[in-house]
Scaffold this active site. Structure first.
Site, PDB file in Angstrom:
ATOM      1  N   LYS A  13      12.679  11.077  10.016  1.00 54.47           N
ATOM      2  CA  LYS A  13      14.041  11.141   9.453  1.00 54.47           C
ATOM      3  C   LYS A  13      14.104  12.121   8.274  1.00 54.47           C
ATOM      4  O   LYS A  13      14.992  12.963   8.206  1.00 54.47           O
ATOM      5  CB  LYS A  13      14.496   9.750   8.975  1.00 54.47           C
ATOM      6  N   ARG A 128       0.727  11.519   5.818  1.00 56.17           N
ATOM      7  CA  ARG A 128       1.911  12.075   5.138  1.00 56.17           C
ATOM      8  C   ARG A 128       1.633  12.330   3.655  1.00 56.17           C
ATOM      9  O   ARG A 128       1.019  11.517   2.991  1.00 56.17           O
ATOM     10  CB  ARG A 128       3.076  11.088   5.279  1.00 56.17           C
ATOM     11  N   ARG A 162       2.542   8.263  -0.681  1.00 57.89           N
ATOM     12  CA  ARG A 162       3.296   7.060  -1.042  1.00 57.89           C
ATOM     13  C   ARG A 162       2.396   5.836  -1.029  1.00 57.89           C
ATOM     14  O   ARG A 162       1.578   5.679  -0.136  1.00 57.89           O
ATOM     15  CB  ARG A 162       4.472   6.865  -0.065  1.00 57.89           C
ATOM     16  N   ARG A 173       5.304  -2.882   7.654  1.00 58.88           N
ATOM     17  CA  ARG A 173       6.609  -2.200   7.574  1.00 58.88           C
ATOM     18  C   ARG A 173       7.163  -1.910   8.966  1.00 58.88           C
ATOM     19  O   ARG A 173       8.340  -2.121   9.237  1.00 58.88           O
ATOM     20  CB  ARG A 173       6.468  -0.866   6.824  1.00 58.88           C
TER      21      ARG A 173
HETATM   22  P1  ADP Z   1      10.513   9.125   7.936  1.00 59.16           P
HETATM   23  O1  ADP Z   1      11.402   9.793   6.906  1.00 59.16           O
HETATM   24  O2  ADP Z   1      11.253   8.757   9.191  1.00 59.16           O
HETATM   25  O3  ADP Z   1       9.711   7.978   7.387  1.00 59.16           O
HETATM   26  P2  ADP Z   1       8.997  11.638   7.798  1.00 59.16           P
HETATM   27  O4  ADP Z   1      10.029  12.678   8.061  1.00 59.16           O
HETATM   28  O5  ADP Z   1       8.518  11.467   6.398  1.00 59.16           O
HETATM   29  O6  ADP Z   1       9.448  10.219   8.425  1.00 59.16           O
HETATM   30  O7  ADP Z   1       7.762  11.961   8.757  1.00 59.16           O
HETATM   31  C1  ADP Z   1       6.559  11.161   8.721  1.00 59.16           C
HETATM   32  C2  ADP Z   1       5.327  12.071   8.830  1.00 59.16           C
HETATM   33  O8  ADP Z   1       5.277  12.627  10.148  1.00 59.16           O
HETATM   34  C3  ADP Z   1       5.339  13.247   7.868  1.00 59.16           C
HETATM   35  O9  ADP Z   1       4.006  13.466   7.436  1.00 59.16           O
HETATM   36  C4  ADP Z   1       5.850  14.426   8.717  1.00 59.16           C
HETATM   37  O10 ADP Z   1       5.343  15.677   8.275  1.00 59.16           O
HETATM   38  C5  ADP Z   1       5.337  14.063  10.110  1.00 59.16           C
HETATM   39  N1  ADP Z   1       6.257  14.425  11.199  1.00 59.16           N
HETATM   40  C6  ADP Z   1       7.616  14.362  11.196  1.00 59.16           C
HETATM   41  N2  ADP Z   1       8.119  14.738  12.401  1.00 59.16           N
HETATM   42  C7  ADP Z   1       7.048  15.016  13.194  1.00 59.16           C
HETATM   43  C8  ADP Z   1       6.893  15.461  14.559  1.00 59.16           C
HETATM   44  N3  ADP Z   1       7.969  15.660  15.351  1.00 59.16           N
HETATM   45  N4  ADP Z   1       5.649  15.645  15.015  1.00 59.16           N
HETATM   46  C9  ADP Z   1       4.556  15.425  14.223  1.00 59.16           C
HETATM   47  N5  ADP Z   1       4.623  15.034  12.938  1.00 59.16           N
HETATM   48  C10 ADP Z   1       5.857  14.819  12.423  1.00 59.16           C
HETATM   49  P1  AMP Z   2      11.857   4.635   3.341  1.00 61.75           P
HETATM   50  O1  AMP Z   2      11.676   5.737   2.332  1.00 61.75           O
HETATM   51  O2  AMP Z   2      13.111   4.802   4.135  1.00 61.75           O
HETATM   52  O3  AMP Z   2      10.633   4.408   4.185  1.00 61.75           O
HETATM   53  O4  AMP Z   2      12.079   3.300   2.479  1.00 61.75           O
HETATM   54  C1  AMP Z   2      11.110   2.859   1.553  1.00 61.75           C
HETATM   55  C2  AMP Z   2      11.361   1.397   1.187  1.00 61.75           C
HETATM   56  O5  AMP Z   2      12.637   1.264   0.529  1.00 61.75           O
HETATM   57  C3  AMP Z   2      11.445   0.435   2.380  1.00 61.75           C
HETATM   58  O6  AMP Z   2      10.161  -0.005   2.804  1.00 61.75           O
HETATM   59  C4  AMP Z   2      12.266  -0.711   1.766  1.00 61.75           C
HETATM   60  O7  AMP Z   2      11.474  -1.505   0.884  1.00 61.75           O
HETATM   61  C5  AMP Z   2      13.273   0.038   0.917  1.00 61.75           C
HETATM   62  N1  AMP Z   2      14.482   0.378   1.710  1.00 61.75           N
HETATM   63  C6  AMP Z   2      14.888   1.620   2.114  1.00 61.75           C
HETATM   64  N2  AMP Z   2      16.026   1.543   2.828  1.00 61.75           N
HETATM   65  C7  AMP Z   2      16.354   0.227   2.891  1.00 61.75           C
HETATM   66  C8  AMP Z   2      17.410  -0.499   3.494  1.00 61.75           C
HETATM   67  N3  AMP Z   2      18.390   0.109   4.205  1.00 61.75           N
HETATM   68  N4  AMP Z   2      17.427  -1.856   3.338  1.00 61.75           N
HETATM   69  C9  AMP Z   2      16.480  -2.483   2.618  1.00 61.75           C
HETATM   70  N5  AMP Z   2      15.443  -1.859   2.045  1.00 61.75           N
HETATM   71  C10 AMP Z   2      15.366  -0.511   2.165  1.00 61.75           C
END
Ligand code: ADP
Ligand code: AMP
Length: 216
Positions: A13, A128, A162, A173
């Site tokens: 995302k 990541r 993170r 998670r």
């Molecule tokens: P989210 O915001 O959904 O938690 P991220 O965008 O941070 O996910 O992506 C999670 C990890 O996967 C990051 O290290 C990113 O660089 C990697 N990543 C994202 N999209 C892809 C993909 N299509 N293929 C391989 N690695 C990816």
């Molecule tokens: P994310 O960066 O989206 O992976 O979110 C990191 C953390 O923030 C999650 O593990 C939750 O603890 C909190 N969080 C983010 N979005 C939400 C949501 N929509 N509802 C509740 N908790 C959230």
């Protein structure tokens, strides 16, 4: 245009939303980023959120819903449209969002669910790392910076992992959010605005699919 970008942790995302918000000039609202910023600044919201995010649990709905409600009411949102990233994550949040949008006379144009297998997600989260200066996201194998240890976006050399991406936190998670996301997908499927895309393709290919949905 108003859109939701949905997916389990690690689905891509954040990676995709960087490109979408640039190309479509949408206001990017990521609840996870808002909580992390509040925790860093030790605000009241941050102190409350920390105990949940540290353990990979969801912050309570009433807190998250009022935060998003406040943000959606700001002028830049009505002027440019929004992209919500990581919200809603429970059916209660989806219903609260429906009500807020109704009150604001806004509608959702598309809900994009980036679908990725659980084992792939674990692998992605374990590799990541993030630029401390601008928040750009990388992966040590799948998406490294073009120049080693240098952020493509801002040139910083300061990266971090993170706390909640540590292996012992990741499974919890993913499992928790798998359960809570299912009824939301049904909710938007019924509304006829859900688009599911394969998030295991390359970053560029996922983005091509998203552009196909949003229009060039
Ligand atoms: P989210 O915001 O959904 O938690 P991220 O965008 O941070 O996910 O992506 C999670 C990890 O996967 C990051 O290290 C990113 O660089 C990697 N990543 C994202 N999209 C892809 C993909 N299509 N293929 C391989 N690695 C990816
Ligand atoms: P994310 O960066 O989206 O992976 O979110 C990191 C953390 O923030 C999650 O593990 C939750 O603890 C909190 N969080 C983010 N979005 C939400 C949501 N929509 N509802 C509740 N908790 C959230």
């Amino acid at each position: 245009m108003n859109i939701l970008l949905m997916g389990l942790p690690g689905a891509g995302k954040g990676t995709q939303s960087e490109m979408i918000s640039t190309d479509y000039s949408l206001v990017h609202i990521a609840t996870g980023d808002i909580f992390r910023e509040a925790i860093k600044n030790e605000t009241e919201l941050g102190l409350l959120a920390k105990s949940y995010t540290d353990n990979g649990n969801l912050v309570p709905d009433d807190v998250t819903n009022s935060l998003v409600k406040e943000r959606l009411a700001q002028n830049d949102v009505s002027e440019n449209g929004f992209m919500l990233d990581g919200y809603p994550r429970t059916l209660n949040q989806a219903e609260a969002l429906d009500k807020n949008l109704n009150d604001l006379n806004e509608t959702l144009d598309a809900v994009i669910y980036i679908d990725v297998d659980k084992e792939v997600l674990k692998d992605r989260l374990s590799g990541r790392f993030i630029c401390r200066n601008c928040g750009a996201t990388y992966h040590k194998l799948y998406n490294p910076p073009k120049v080693e240890d240098t952020c493509d976006t801002c040139g910083s050399h300061d990266f971090y992992q993170r706390e909640d991406d540590k292996p012992e936190k990741v499974s919890h998670r993913i499992e928790l959010q798998m359960d809570s996301i299912r009824p939301i997908l049904e909710h938007y499927q019924d509304a006829g605005i859900l688009h599911q895309i394969n998030g295991e393709d390359s970053i560029e290919s996922v983005y091509r699919n998203i552009r196909g949905i949003l229009g060039e």
